[in-house]
Scaffold this motif. Sequence first.
Motif, PDB file in Angstrom:
ATOM      1  N   GLN A 112      -7.668   8.702  -2.520  1.00 20.61           N
ATOM      2  CA  GLN A 112      -6.922   7.604  -2.998  1.00 20.61           C
ATOM      3  C   GLN A 112      -6.619   6.296  -1.661  1.00 20.61           C
ATOM      4  O   GLN A 112      -6.695   5.235  -2.087  1.00 20.61           O
ATOM      5  CB  GLN A 112      -5.451   8.042  -3.349  1.00 20.61           C
ATOM      6  CG  GLN A 112      -5.279   9.060  -4.452  1.00 20.61           C
ATOM      7  CD  GLN A 112      -6.068   8.177  -5.637  1.00 20.61           C
ATOM      8  OE1 GLN A 112      -5.406   7.160  -6.007  1.00 20.61           O
ATOM      9  NE2 GLN A 112      -7.021   8.972  -6.223  1.00 20.61           N
ATOM     10  N   ALA A 113      -6.320   6.939  -0.456  1.00 19.87           N
ATOM     11  CA  ALA A 113      -6.250   5.982   0.523  1.00 19.87           C
ATOM     12  C   ALA A 113      -7.637   5.195   0.883  1.00 19.87           C
ATOM     13  O   ALA A 113      -7.561   3.856   0.981  1.00 19.87           O
ATOM     14  CB  ALA A 113      -5.939   6.842   1.968  1.00 19.87           C
ATOM     15  N   HIS A 114      -8.651   5.904   0.546  1.00 17.68           N
ATOM     16  CA  HIS A 114     -10.004   5.251   0.632  1.00 17.68           C
ATOM     17  C   HIS A 114     -10.128   4.119  -0.549  1.00 17.68           C
ATOM     18  O   HIS A 114     -10.539   2.773  -0.297  1.00 17.68           O
ATOM     19  CB  HIS A 114     -11.162   5.993   0.526  1.00 17.68           C
ATOM     20  CG  HIS A 114     -12.385   5.467   0.556  1.00 17.68           C
ATOM     21  ND1 HIS A 114     -12.850   4.711   1.914  1.00 17.68           N
ATOM     22  CD2 HIS A 114     -13.392   4.895  -0.121  1.00 17.68           C
ATOM     23  CE1 HIS A 114     -14.001   4.260   1.725  1.00 17.68           C
ATOM     24  NE2 HIS A 114     -14.342   4.379   0.490  1.00 17.68           N
ATOM     25  N   LEU A 115      -9.852   4.428  -1.765  1.00 17.97           N
ATOM     26  CA  LEU A 115      -9.650   3.301  -2.675  1.00 17.97           C
ATOM     27  C   LEU A 115      -8.677   2.150  -2.347  1.00 17.97           C
ATOM     28  O   LEU A 115      -9.037   0.933  -2.751  1.00 17.97           O
ATOM     29  CB  LEU A 115      -9.271   3.909  -4.008  1.00 17.97           C
ATOM     30  CG  LEU A 115     -10.305   4.701  -4.943  1.00 17.97           C
ATOM     31  CD1 LEU A 115      -9.757   5.463  -6.015  1.00 17.97           C
ATOM     32  CD2 LEU A 115     -11.655   3.872  -5.310  1.00 17.97           C
ATOM     33  N   GLY A 141       0.826  -1.001  -0.143  1.00 21.52           N
ATOM     34  CA  GLY A 141       0.051   0.025   0.109  1.00 21.52           C
ATOM     35  C   GLY A 141       0.870   1.331  -0.151  1.00 21.52           C
ATOM     36  O   GLY A 141       0.622   2.115  -0.736  1.00 21.52           O
ATOM     37  N   TYR A 142       1.937   1.084   0.676  1.00 24.67           N
ATOM     38  CA  TYR A 142       2.852   2.199   0.841  1.00 24.67           C
ATOM     39  C   TYR A 142       3.553   2.675  -0.482  1.00 24.67           C
ATOM     40  O   TYR A 142       3.604   3.784  -1.070  1.00 24.67           O
ATOM     41  CB  TYR A 142       3.929   1.942   1.897  1.00 24.67           C
ATOM     42  CG  TYR A 142       5.064   3.068   2.073  1.00 24.67           C
ATOM     43  CD1 TYR A 142       4.915   4.021   3.031  1.00 24.67           C
ATOM     44  CD2 TYR A 142       6.071   3.059   1.115  1.00 24.67           C
ATOM     45  CE1 TYR A 142       5.805   5.237   3.084  1.00 24.67           C
ATOM     46  CE2 TYR A 142       7.105   3.922   1.455  1.00 24.67           C
ATOM     47  CZ  TYR A 142       6.988   5.045   2.384  1.00 24.67           C
ATOM     48  OH  TYR A 142       7.825   6.016   2.582  1.00 24.67           O
ATOM     49  N   GLU A 143       4.040   1.388  -1.180  1.00 26.81           N
ATOM     50  CA  GLU A 143       4.785   1.444  -2.344  1.00 26.81           C
ATOM     51  C   GLU A 143       3.940   1.986  -3.529  1.00 26.81           C
ATOM     52  O   GLU A 143       4.457   2.405  -4.671  1.00 26.81           O
ATOM     53  CB  GLU A 143       5.209  -0.065  -2.712  1.00 26.81           C
ATOM     54  CG  GLU A 143       6.240  -0.224  -2.143  1.00 26.81           C
ATOM     55  CD  GLU A 143       7.091  -1.361  -2.600  1.00 26.81           C
ATOM     56  OE1 GLU A 143       8.283  -1.736  -2.717  1.00 26.81           O
ATOM     57  OE2 GLU A 143       6.363  -2.579  -3.158  1.00 26.81           O
ATOM     58  N   PRO A 193      -1.510  11.293  13.501  1.00 20.84           N
ATOM     59  CA  PRO A 193      -2.862  11.303  13.823  1.00 20.84           C
ATOM     60  C   PRO A 193      -3.908  10.515  12.954  1.00 20.84           C
ATOM     61  O   PRO A 193      -4.810   9.987  13.408  1.00 20.84           O
ATOM     62  CB  PRO A 193      -3.024  13.052  13.924  1.00 20.84           C
ATOM     63  CG  PRO A 193      -1.811  13.480  14.044  1.00 20.84           C
ATOM     64  CD  PRO A 193      -0.924  12.680  13.334  1.00 20.84           C
ATOM     65  N   ALA A 194      -3.454  10.587  11.717  1.00 22.84           N
ATOM     66  CA  ALA A 194      -4.428  10.026  10.540  1.00 22.84           C
ATOM     67  C   ALA A 194      -4.318   8.516  10.642  1.00 22.84           C
ATOM     68  O   ALA A 194      -5.105   7.816  10.535  1.00 22.84           O
ATOM     69  CB  ALA A 194      -4.032  10.456   9.322  1.00 22.84           C
ATOM     70  N   VAL A 195      -2.940   7.933  10.926  1.00 22.01           N
ATOM     71  CA  VAL A 195      -2.625   6.523  11.218  1.00 22.01           C
ATOM     72  C   VAL A 195      -3.385   6.065  12.507  1.00 22.01           C
ATOM     73  O   VAL A 195      -4.017   5.175  12.639  1.00 22.01           O
ATOM     74  CB  VAL A 195      -1.253   6.181  11.027  1.00 22.01           C
ATOM     75  CG1 VAL A 195      -1.139   4.727  11.568  1.00 22.01           C
ATOM     76  CG2 VAL A 195      -0.833   6.607   9.695  1.00 22.01           C
ATOM     77  N   MET A 196      -3.561   6.755  13.595  1.00 25.72           N
ATOM     78  CA  MET A 196      -3.944   6.222  14.825  1.00 25.72           C
ATOM     79  C   MET A 196      -5.368   6.245  14.454  1.00 25.72           C
ATOM     80  O   MET A 196      -6.240   5.366  15.071  1.00 25.72           O
ATOM     81  CB  MET A 196      -3.482   7.462  15.756  1.00 25.72           C
ATOM     82  CG  MET A 196      -3.737   7.053  16.981  1.00 25.72           C
ATOM     83  SD  MET A 196      -2.328   6.000  17.552  1.00 25.72           S
ATOM     84  CE  MET A 196      -2.403   5.932  19.335  1.00 25.72           C
ATOM     85  N   CYS A 210      -4.826  -2.057   6.441  1.00 23.95           N
ATOM     86  CA  CYS A 210      -3.278  -2.490   6.088  1.00 23.95           C
ATOM     87  C   CYS A 210      -2.993  -1.491   4.900  1.00 23.95           C
ATOM     88  O   CYS A 210      -1.896  -0.880   4.878  1.00 23.95           O
ATOM     89  CB  CYS A 210      -2.951  -3.775   5.793  1.00 23.95           C
ATOM     90  SG  CYS A 210      -3.077  -4.909   7.518  1.00 23.95           S
ATOM     91  N   LEU A 211      -3.880  -1.603   3.857  1.00 23.56           N
ATOM     92  CA  LEU A 211      -3.549  -0.744   2.700  1.00 23.56           C
ATOM     93  C   LEU A 211      -3.641   0.490   3.003  1.00 23.56           C
ATOM     94  O   LEU A 211      -2.953   1.363   2.437  1.00 23.56           O
ATOM     95  CB  LEU A 211      -4.396  -1.429   1.488  1.00 23.56           C
ATOM     96  CG  LEU A 211      -3.902  -2.804   0.974  1.00 23.56           C
ATOM     97  CD1 LEU A 211      -5.091  -3.474   0.203  1.00 23.56           C
ATOM     98  CD2 LEU A 211      -2.812  -2.332  -0.030  1.00 23.56           C
ATOM     99  N   GLU A 212      -4.720   0.864   3.599  1.00 19.65           N
ATOM    100  CA  GLU A 212      -5.168   2.415   3.687  1.00 19.65           C
ATOM    101  C   GLU A 212      -3.884   2.932   4.517  1.00 19.65           C
ATOM    102  O   GLU A 212      -3.385   4.039   4.097  1.00 19.65           O
ATOM    103  CB  GLU A 212      -6.350   2.461   4.523  1.00 19.65           C
ATOM    104  CG  GLU A 212      -6.890   3.728   5.082  1.00 19.65           C
ATOM    105  CD  GLU A 212      -8.023   3.802   6.008  1.00 19.65           C
ATOM    106  OE1 GLU A 212      -8.581   2.824   6.492  1.00 19.65           O
ATOM    107  OE2 GLU A 212      -8.567   4.849   6.185  1.00 19.65           O
ATOM    108  N   ILE A 213      -3.485   2.227   5.691  1.00 21.33           N
ATOM    109  CA  ILE A 213      -2.574   2.872   6.516  1.00 21.33           C
ATOM    110  C   ILE A 213      -1.124   2.873   5.623  1.00 21.33           C
ATOM    111  O   ILE A 213      -0.419   3.883   5.847  1.00 21.33           O
ATOM    112  CB  ILE A 213      -2.325   2.076   7.931  1.00 21.33           C
ATOM    113  CG1 ILE A 213      -3.463   2.425   8.741  1.00 21.33           C
ATOM    114  CG2 ILE A 213      -0.863   2.507   8.331  1.00 21.33           C
ATOM    115  CD1 ILE A 213      -3.674   1.710  10.091  1.00 21.33           C
TER     116      ILE A 213
END
Length: 335
Positions: free
Chosen positions: A202-205, A62-64, A139-142, A188-191
């Motif tokens: 994009q994070a939501h997709l 997800g990061y990549e 904050p967003a990840v938490m 996992c993908l979102e984070i």
Amino acid sequence: MYPNNKLVNTTYAEKVTRYQAQIQQALDRLVLPEQPERLYAPIRYFLGLGGKRMRPVMCMLGYELFAEDSEKALPAALALELFHNFTLLHDDIMDKADKRRGQATVHAKWDENVAILSGDTLFVLAYDQLTYINPAKLPAVMRAFNRIAREVCEGQQLDMDYQGRAEVSLNEYLHMIRLKTSVLLGGCLEIGAILGGADEKQAHLAYVFGEKVGLAFQIQDDLLDAYGDPKKFGKKVGGDILVNKHTFLRMSAEALALGEMADDLKAAYAETDEKAKITRVKALFDTLGVPQKAELKKQELLKLAFGALDQLETTQTDVVHQLKALAFYLVERES
Ligand code: IPE
Ligand code: IPE
Ligand code: MG
Ligand code: MG
Ligand code: MG
């Protein structure tokens, strides 16, 4: 069976193996006290049993999608794997499961109190990893992490509630597995995406891709629980049938069985001899074409997952292919 299986290429296999090794190394390096022995030995034992480590791999992929240098995603990936292991310790108490990853579960090897407390400690270890992430993203990840953790608990409670109920609808079942299993895979993908710099859309997709794969992953888990090869599966085959769990298989059977067949199904679930119960229930699943129905549902979900992935604005087409290959593996896995 799946038309795009050619996507399972060597780049993908090499990368997943590399990430799995990286994650295992990081887990092995966690500094844990020796005492109290009955708190920390179970954690060492359980983390040493392996597991597929698919959640941290998903986080790194997800990061990549949005950034290079996937090592920066490692603390969050570890947090997610530690959280997953915590849920398994408690889940095995709740499901009365004595075997996992081919070995005795923690509550079976020690006792339930030990599994509760070492599970709680794994949860704390998960949060500790989050202190190592980029502070700007914390904050967003938490927020995402906490939302996921609470939803997993909601799903686990619904799973328990449904076990005591006579009827559960397909929608209720899908809602329950979305919470207990899918939100974590999606998360996992979102984070990973958030850490890589993705915006909210994009994070939501990325999340939706993981969520749909997660639903298919749980259906495969239900299938393996009844049909898995005991030598590969690592858990007790037939366990869900014995505790009358409302799985995709049971609910499809209930929807397909009419008249006498419906009575047979009820009688099979009421059978008291364990071995006979599993044999009778599975024979009815086969007659009713339940495994085929599960295969179709997995394919339908995979299509939805790929639909979300294809909407992503990423230049990393290699990573998109690797995620698709991972999805194929997850829904066809044997363990
Ligand atoms: C098991 O997850 C729990 C489910 C959500 C079905 P995995 O099948 O990923 O378990 P490990 O970590 O590889 O053992
Ligand atoms: C897994 O559901 C959900 C969580 C562990 C949160 P299952 O109970 O089906 O998982 P397994 O089959 O024990 O791995
Ligand atoms: Mg369970
Ligand atoms: Mg279980
Ligand atoms: Mg299961």
